[in-house]
Design a protein around this motif. Structure first.
Motif, mmCIF file in Angstrom:
data_model
loop_
_atom_site.group_PDB
_atom_site.id
_atom_site.type_symbol
_atom_site.label_atom_id
_atom_site.label_comp_id
_atom_site.label_asym_id
_atom_site.label_seq_id
_atom_site.Cartn_x
_atom_site.Cartn_y
_atom_site.Cartn_z
ATOM 1 N N TYR A 157 0.819 -1.209 0.000
ATOM 2 C CA TYR A 157 0.000 0.000 0.000
ATOM 3 C C TYR A 157 0.849 1.255 0.000
ATOM 4 O O TYR A 157 0.417 2.306 -0.475
ATOM 5 N N LEU A 158 2.068 1.168 0.545
ATOM 6 C CA LEU A 158 3.002 2.281 0.371
ATOM 7 C C LEU A 158 3.268 2.486 -1.114
ATOM 8 O O LEU A 158 3.222 3.612 -1.612
ATOM 9 N N GLY A 159 3.554 1.392 -1.824
ATOM 10 C CA GLY A 159 3.839 1.500 -3.245
ATOM 11 C C GLY A 159 2.693 2.110 -4.018
ATOM 12 O O GLY A 159 2.882 2.998 -4.869
ATOM 13 N N VAL A 160 1.477 1.659 -3.726
ATOM 14 C CA VAL A 160 0.296 2.174 -4.422
ATOM 15 C C VAL A 160 0.074 3.647 -4.079
ATOM 16 O O VAL A 160 -0.197 4.471 -4.965
ATOM 17 N N ALA A 161 0.168 3.985 -2.790
ATOM 18 C CA ALA A 161 -0.040 5.376 -2.375
ATOM 19 C C ALA A 161 1.030 6.280 -2.976
ATOM 20 O O ALA A 161 0.735 7.384 -3.462
ATOM 21 N N ALA A 162 2.290 5.835 -2.954
ATOM 22 C CA ALA A 162 3.370 6.637 -3.535
ATOM 23 C C ALA A 162 3.177 6.781 -5.045
ATOM 24 O O ALA A 162 3.451 7.848 -5.616
ATOM 25 N N PHE B 18 6.031 -11.771 -4.427
ATOM 26 C CA PHE B 18 5.124 -11.307 -5.477
ATOM 27 C C PHE B 18 4.642 -12.436 -6.381
ATOM 28 O O PHE B 18 3.966 -12.176 -7.369
ATOM 29 N N HIS B 19 4.964 -13.673 -6.031
ATOM 30 C CA HIS B 19 4.585 -14.812 -6.868
ATOM 31 C C HIS B 19 3.204 -15.332 -6.474
ATOM 32 O O HIS B 19 3.071 -16.422 -5.914
ATOM 33 N N TYR B 20 2.197 -14.571 -6.795
ATOM 34 C CA TYR B 20 0.832 -15.032 -6.536
ATOM 35 C C TYR B 20 -0.107 -14.322 -7.492
ATOM 36 O O TYR B 20 -0.133 -13.092 -7.557
ATOM 37 N N LEU B 21 -0.860 -15.105 -8.243
ATOM 38 C CA LEU B 21 -1.778 -14.541 -9.222
ATOM 39 C C LEU B 21 -3.098 -15.305 -9.190
ATOM 40 O O LEU B 21 -3.337 -16.197 -10.009
ATOM 41 N N PRO B 22 -3.985 -14.962 -8.238
ATOM 42 C CA PRO B 22 -5.321 -15.560 -8.256
ATOM 43 C C PRO B 22 -6.158 -14.936 -9.361
ATOM 44 O O PRO B 22 -5.722 -14.001 -10.043
ATOM 45 N N THR C 263 -2.928 -2.103 -11.553
ATOM 46 C CA THR C 263 -3.442 -3.424 -11.900
ATOM 47 C C THR C 263 -2.962 -3.845 -13.278
ATOM 48 O O THR C 263 -2.552 -5.000 -13.489
ATOM 49 N N LEU C 264 -3.005 -2.935 -14.238
ATOM 50 C CA LEU C 264 -2.525 -3.249 -15.580
ATOM 51 C C LEU C 264 -1.018 -3.529 -15.580
ATOM 52 O O LEU C 264 -0.544 -4.438 -16.279
ATOM 53 N N LEU C 265 -0.264 -2.763 -14.798
ATOM 54 C CA LEU C 265 1.169 -3.021 -14.682
ATOM 55 C C LEU C 265 1.423 -4.387 -14.057
ATOM 56 O O LEU C 265 2.355 -5.100 -14.458
ATOM 57 N N SER C 266 0.608 -4.762 -13.071
ATOM 58 C CA SER C 266 0.749 -6.068 -12.438
ATOM 59 C C SER C 266 0.496 -7.188 -13.434
ATOM 60 O O SER C 266 1.216 -8.193 -13.471
ATOM 61 N N MET C 267 -0.537 -7.016 -14.249
ATOM 62 C CA MET C 267 -0.820 -8.026 -15.275
ATOM 63 C C MET C 267 0.309 -8.097 -16.289
ATOM 64 O O MET C 267 0.698 -9.185 -16.737
ATOM 65 N N THR C 268 0.866 -6.956 -16.647
ATOM 66 C CA THR C 268 1.974 -6.928 -17.597
ATOM 67 C C THR C 268 3.211 -7.599 -17.012
ATOM 68 O O THR C 268 3.953 -8.297 -17.720
ATOM 69 N N THR D 290 6.588 -12.344 -12.589
ATOM 70 C CA THR D 290 6.208 -11.848 -11.272
ATOM 71 C C THR D 290 4.896 -11.090 -11.379
ATOM 72 O O THR D 290 4.269 -11.060 -12.450
ATOM 73 N N THR D 291 4.433 -10.491 -10.298
ATOM 74 C CA THR D 291 3.232 -9.661 -10.293
ATOM 75 C C THR D 291 3.464 -8.480 -9.370
ATOM 76 O O THR D 291 4.498 -8.388 -8.703
ATOM 77 N N LEU D 292 2.481 -7.595 -9.308
ATOM 78 C CA LEU D 292 2.492 -6.498 -8.334
ATOM 79 C C LEU D 292 1.356 -6.659 -7.330
ATOM 80 O O LEU D 292 0.941 -5.703 -6.683
ATOM 81 N N LEU D 293 0.848 -7.889 -7.205
ATOM 82 C CA LEU D 293 -0.161 -8.240 -6.196
ATOM 83 C C LEU D 293 -1.396 -7.346 -6.280
ATOM 84 O O LEU D 293 -1.947 -6.925 -5.257
ATOM 85 N N SER D 294 -1.850 -7.079 -7.481
ATOM 86 C CA SER D 294 -2.982 -6.160 -7.641
ATOM 87 C C SER D 294 -4.275 -6.703 -7.065
ATOM 88 O O SER D 294 -5.200 -5.934 -6.797
#
Length: 675
Positions: free
Chosen positions: A290-295, A377-381, A432-437, A443-447
């Motif tokens: 959430y720091l990453g998202v807020a920043a 970051f290795h989780y993509l439900p 979210t789009l960056l996470s999918m990319t 890896t993912t960004l846990l969106s």
């Protein structure tokens, strides 16, 4: 339109006076936040103590606590509505109940009462929090147990390592548990509920500094209800979720300041700069994602603010250069400097605060300890592979989010609140789009974890949209005398309908809190406990046989919930996703397998002595007919589920040396090593 300083004939505030004003603004806000915090703590403490004095039936076998939860929510709504009514009536001489402090007190009590009843009453018959000690809640409880045992910043599992996961929320909770004389696992529930209540009232204080008081109460109530419903299981992140909407509005006020001289009686937005930096710093100490998202959202705001500043300067003067009052030519791009400088100051403040918890691991990494690539970051439900559109749902939350979306679009050009919240929503979708990319890079960004953030941003916008929409309709239809009352009735009915459904939303998490076995070896639903009931005997045998304090003992076990109740160190974490990157999870797993394949006790003792990490002082196995077993885990991303379990078997003959002591306790085999 607000008049400029020149139009009012006022002089800009001198620099020194502006600094004093800034300090007064900050001091006033901090003081009010402290008072609100004390009220929330008192309400939560009184409520939870009162709940604990009655022998309630289990939530998953009776509707009694569900009914009382609804009653408490109605009481909370009465406090909130009364506070709004008092604010709207305004202060009246000689009438104590119309004084501003009364409305503030009622609003703080109402919001914290809502949190306490909505979470505390359904959990009244269990000592565990939502999700018990299962799945992710296991390592969170372990972390709180570690920091209850010691105030030193330390990894939740591994000996001799600083923490990788931010320790802020857990450190505070550990100190609270230590002062109250409670075990970490037992303090988890009251601390989690209390921290959410505190975050809610602090959010209310922040909103009240940004917008009119009655709107502040309403939007805080909406945001808190959504956060409790969809973010409460992860209590330490829900604190950031609740504070994020007003923090983004504050950040926009810090970065986007349409060109005009600083007015007397203002601090030039630097109070907002400090506040935003502090929020991001606290987020860094609580929850990295959430720091990453807020920043990311604040950084996006900075770029938008810089572009708008250049655009306004260009529209006001020459297409490429404008002239100052002294007649000197100045490039229009220099208008972008101010918002970008403010953005840098925000980042600097946040970095200084973040170092409180991040400095130890940074120093350890710089000290030459090898860092292995982690798998956090290795989780993509499925939720992380799709864009979330809650405004398209046919539900109360869907309706509120839809109103919020309409309001954001309609008011984007005229409302700073809409601009701030809108940029926040755009940032969520971009992330979210960056996470999918990023999945293409392995890896993912846990969106998938951003749904609560999206909901509170749209929910806050929905609260504003409902109020402004109702006012517009009221004016459009000729201002009938009963319309306002009807709008209030619709808002109250909708709010109560949503809030009384929250226990249904949280039903799986609440049920797990009753079916998991707690640190006393009991299940709150009165069913037979699991193997956790034997942990107390394991702990007694461990301390007796090793002669070491728990905080100086390393245990190799696959039953890592044992570490959630007792502050032993583990040799291996639950999964690689929660392991410290400095611990070399894969290397340890290979080492454990290598030990299991040795042929003699002497070889095992030699291997333990040569271990590159601190070797186990004890092993806690599961027993089988002629061997001891550990059920370990490995990362199998991109598969979903992303964890695969496998069993490592140790022949009993490996522990035949007299320096090993084996004890059977229930389904466990405890093997200790005398050094």
């Amino acid at each position: 339109m607000t008049a400029t300083v020149a139009e009012r004939g006022e002089a800009p505030a001198p620099l020194g006076g502006r600094g004093a004003l800034l300090l007064r603004h900050i001091g006033s806000g901090v003081g009010e936040a402290l008072l609100a915090t004390l009220v929330a703590i008192a309400v939560t403490a009184v409520g939870l103590v009162a709940f604990s004095m009655v022998q309630w039936p289990a939530f998953n076998s009776s509707n009694v606590t569900r009914a009382l939860t609804t009653v408490g929510q109605v009481v909370a709504a009465v406090f909130v509505v009364a506070a709004i009514a008092l604010v709207r009536r305004g202060q009246r001489p000689g009438k104590w109940f119309t004084q501003p402090w009364v409305a503030k007190l009622l609003s703080w009590v109402g919001i914290s009462t809502f949190v306490t009843f909505t979470l505390g009453m359904p959990l009244a018959a269990t000592k565990l929090y939502l999700f018990g000690v299962s799945v992710d809640q296991e390592f969170r409880t372990e972390y709180l147990t570690r920091l209850t045992d010691s105030a030193a910043l330390h990894d939740m599992t591994y000996a001799d390592l600083p923490p990788f996961y931010p320790a802020g929320w857990f450190w505070i909770g550990g100190r609270v548990a230590n002062v109250l004389g409670m075990d970490g696992w037992e303090a988890f529930k009251p601390y989690a509920i209390g921290s959410i209540a505190v975050a809610a009232v602090i959010s209310l204080v922040l909103w009240s500094k940004l917008i009119r008081a009655d709107w502040a109460i309403a939007v805080t109530a909406a945001v808190t209800a959504l956060a409790v419903a969809y973010a409460a299981p992860e209590a330490y992140s829900s604190v950031i979720v609740i504070l994020l909407p007003p923090a983004l509005v504050l950040a926009w006020g810090a970065l986007h300041r349409p060109e005009e001289p600083t007015a007397r009686g203002t601090a030039g937005g630097w109070g907002a700069v400090v506040g935003t930096g502090l929020f991001l710093g606290v987020a860094a100490t609580f929850y990295t994602l959430y720091l990453g998202v807020a920043a990311f959202a604040v950084g996006l705001m900075g770029l938008v603010a810089a572009w708008l500043a250049v655009r306004e300067r260009r529209l006001a003067g020459h297409p490429r250069r404008v002239r100052t009052a002294e007649g000197a030519a100045r490039p229009v791009w220099r208008a972008a400097v101010s918002p970008l400088v403010r953005l840098v100051v925000i980042a600097a403040i946040a970095a200084v605060v973040a170092l409180i918890v991040w400095l130890p691991i940074l120093l350890k990494a710089l000290d030459g300890v090898p860092t292995r690539s982690g798998s956090a970051f290795h989780y993509l439900p499925e939720g992380g592979a799709e864009l979330a559109f809650p405004m398209a749902e046919f539900s109360l939350r869907g309706a509120l989010c839809l109103v919020g979306l309409v309001w954001l679009v309609v008011r984007a050009a005229s409302s700073r609140r809409a601009q701030a919240l809108g940029i926040g929503v755009v940032a969520i979708y971009l992330w979210t789009l960056l996470s999918m990319t990023a999945t293409a890079a392995g890896t993912t960004l846990l969106s998938f974890r951003l749904e609560p953030v999206l909901l509170v941003l749209l929910g806050a916008a929905g609260a504003f949209g409902f109020v402004e929409g109702a006012r517009a309709v009221y004016q459009a239809i000729g201002e009938p005398s009963r319309f306002r009352l009807a709008a209030v009735a619709v808002a109250i009915v909708g709010a109560l309908a949503f809030t009384q459904n929250i226990p249904h939303v949280l039903a799986p998490e609440i049920t797990t809190a009753y079916t998991d076995t707690d640190g006393n070896g009991e299940r709150a639903d009165q069913r037979p406990p699991s193997a956790v009931a034997h942990y107390r005997a394991v702990d007694a045998a461990l301390t007796a046989q090793t002669g070491r304090p728990r905080s100086d003992t390393v245990v190799l076990t696959a039953d890592t919930s044992f570490l959630s109740f007792y502050p032993y160190y583990g040799f291996q974490a639950l999964t690689s996703h929660y392991a410290n990157p400095l611990a070399d999870f894969a290397g340890r797993a290979a080492t454990i397998e290598g030990w299991s394949k040795l042929k003699s006790s002497g070889a095992l003792l030699d291997a333990l002595a040569a271990c590159p990490w601190r070797a186990p002082d004890a092993f806690l196995f599961r027993r089988s007919a002629d061997a001891y077993t550990l059920r370990l885990a490995k990362d199998v991303y991109p598969n979903d589920p992303n964890v695969e379990r496998y069993t490592v078997t140790f022949p009993k003959e490996l522990f035949a040396d007299p320096r090993f002591t084996a004890t059977d306790i229930g389904p466990f085999a405890l093997v200790t090593l005398r050094r």
